[in-house]
Design an enzyme around this catalytic site. Structure first.
Site, PDB file in Angstrom:
ATOM      1  N   GLU A   1       2.600  -1.786   9.153  1.00 37.22           N
ATOM      2  CA  GLU A   1       3.324  -2.928   9.202  1.00 37.22           C
ATOM      3  C   GLU A   1       4.056  -4.094   8.753  1.00 37.22           C
ATOM      4  O   GLU A   1       2.707  -4.939   8.938  1.00 37.22           O
ATOM      5  CB  GLU A   1       2.570  -3.410  11.300  1.00 37.22           C
ATOM      6  N   THR A   2       4.578  -4.083   7.909  1.00 33.03           N
ATOM      7  CA  THR A   2       4.698  -4.842   6.801  1.00 33.03           C
ATOM      8  C   THR A   2       6.575  -4.759   7.034  1.00 33.03           C
ATOM      9  O   THR A   2       7.489  -4.381   7.315  1.00 33.03           O
ATOM     10  CB  THR A   2       4.959  -4.172   5.228  1.00 33.03           C
TER      11      THR A   2
ATOM     12  N   ASP B   1       5.489 -12.797  -7.304  1.00 29.56           N
ATOM     13  CA  ASP B   1       6.874 -11.616  -7.368  1.00 29.56           C
ATOM     14  C   ASP B   1       7.951 -12.288  -7.146  1.00 29.56           C
ATOM     15  O   ASP B   1       8.319 -12.845  -7.760  1.00 29.56           O
ATOM     16  CB  ASP B   1       6.488 -12.427  -4.845  1.00 29.56           C
TER      17      ASP B   1
ATOM     18  N   GLY C   1       3.293  -9.634   3.588  1.00 30.18           N
ATOM     19  CA  GLY C   1       2.584  -7.847   3.050  1.00 30.18           C
ATOM     20  C   GLY C   1       1.158  -7.488   3.002  1.00 30.18           C
ATOM     21  O   GLY C   1       0.247  -8.381   3.380  1.00 30.18           O
TER      22      GLY C   1
ATOM     23  N   TYR D   1      10.701   8.205  -4.308  1.00 32.40           N
ATOM     24  CA  TYR D   1       8.901   7.156  -3.827  1.00 32.40           C
ATOM     25  C   TYR D   1       7.565   8.018  -4.066  1.00 32.40           C
ATOM     26  O   TYR D   1       5.978   7.578  -4.365  1.00 32.40           O
ATOM     27  CB  TYR D   1       9.123   7.327  -2.301  1.00 32.40           C
TER      28      TYR D   1
END
Length: 264
Positions: A203-204, A36, A15, A169
């Site tokens: 685009e992840t 992460d 990502g 969100y």
């Protein structure tokens, strides 16, 4: 181009965070700390960087940035390894379920905001403490004061405009923009710059691996003038600009990287 130490959260996988870590390495930053919550995906990023930059120094520490003890320890361990923090990019985040407010549970609301907003705040708080306590990097231009540090938070185009079914969100990313601007005001006196990027549909794995997410965001893709998803590397390029001395007079800015979506 990037002397000093870069820190990136949410750097696992493929990502924006991973693309940003790789971009720093490509741009000549030789000391990079990455974190992460997923240890395997974090190692994937580290291996990718080392495969093309074998001499780079990496600090790798898996953990949850929404945990205040981890957020502090990650920066402390980075400083222990590298002595300072010059560039910090707070990428860790989640999308959340597509629900209206009346359908959203308290647990879902808290999950999204704990990671997206609290995690960003905890990370930036630890980074700001360190940057304010260290000397600035020497400036090659005597008209520009030495920069003690630069922070880029990753918000979203949905922190500026909203979409259906995403109150938690959208609110969390609006909060990140507000946090960015408040910290930019407070820490200008310390020669620390704080900005954020607001990606559009990128685009992840968060997007591509969930059919319900793709279905929700495709109208935005089709509405945007460029009519395509962005690539993580395109967001990473904007992040590196905001961290660089080329952006030395850019402060408290929310840079939109969305193919023109919010202009429509």
């Amino acid at each position: 181009m990037f002397p000093g130490v870069a820190v990136i959260t949410g750097a696992g996988g493929t990502g924006i965070g991973a693309a940003t870590a790789k971009a720093f390495a490509e741009a000549g930053c030789e000391r990079i700390a990455i974190t992460d919550v997923n240890e395997d995906s974090l190692q994937q990023t580290a291996d990718a960087i080392r495969s093309t930059h074998p001499n780079i120094q990496l600090h790798i520490q898996a953990g949850n940035i929404a945990d205040d003890h981890f957020a502090d320890s990650f920066i402390a361990e980075t400083v222990k390894s590298f002595g300072r923090v010059d560039y910090a990019v707070n990428c860790a985040g989640v999308i959340g379920k597509s629900l209206r407010s009346a359908e959203t549970t308290l647990e879902e609301f808290d999950r999204v905001n704990t990671i997206n907003y609290r995690g960003c705040w905890l990370s930036s708080r630890a980074e700001l403490r360190q940057m304010a306590a260290q000397d600035g990097l020497p400036s090659h231009d005597p008209s520009r004061p030495p920069q003690r540090g630069a922070i880029v938070n990753v918000a979203s185009q949905l922190g500026i405009v909203s979409r259906p079914g995403a109150p938690a969100y959208c609110g969390s990313k609006s909060a990140v923009i507000g946090l960015t601007r408040a910290d930019a005001i407070d820490y200008s006196q310390d020669n620390i710059r704080v900005n954020c990027v607001c990606p559009g549909v990128i685009e992840t794995p968060l997007v591509m691996e969930k059919p319900e997410v793709r279905a929700a965001i495709m109208p935005a893709v089709n509405t945007a003038p460029m009519k395509r998803m962005g690539q993580p590397a395109e967001v990473a390029d904007a992040i590196l600009f905001l961290c660089s001395t080329q952006a030395s007079f850019v402060q408290g800015h929310a840079m939109v990287v969305d193919g023109g979506y919010i202009t429509v």
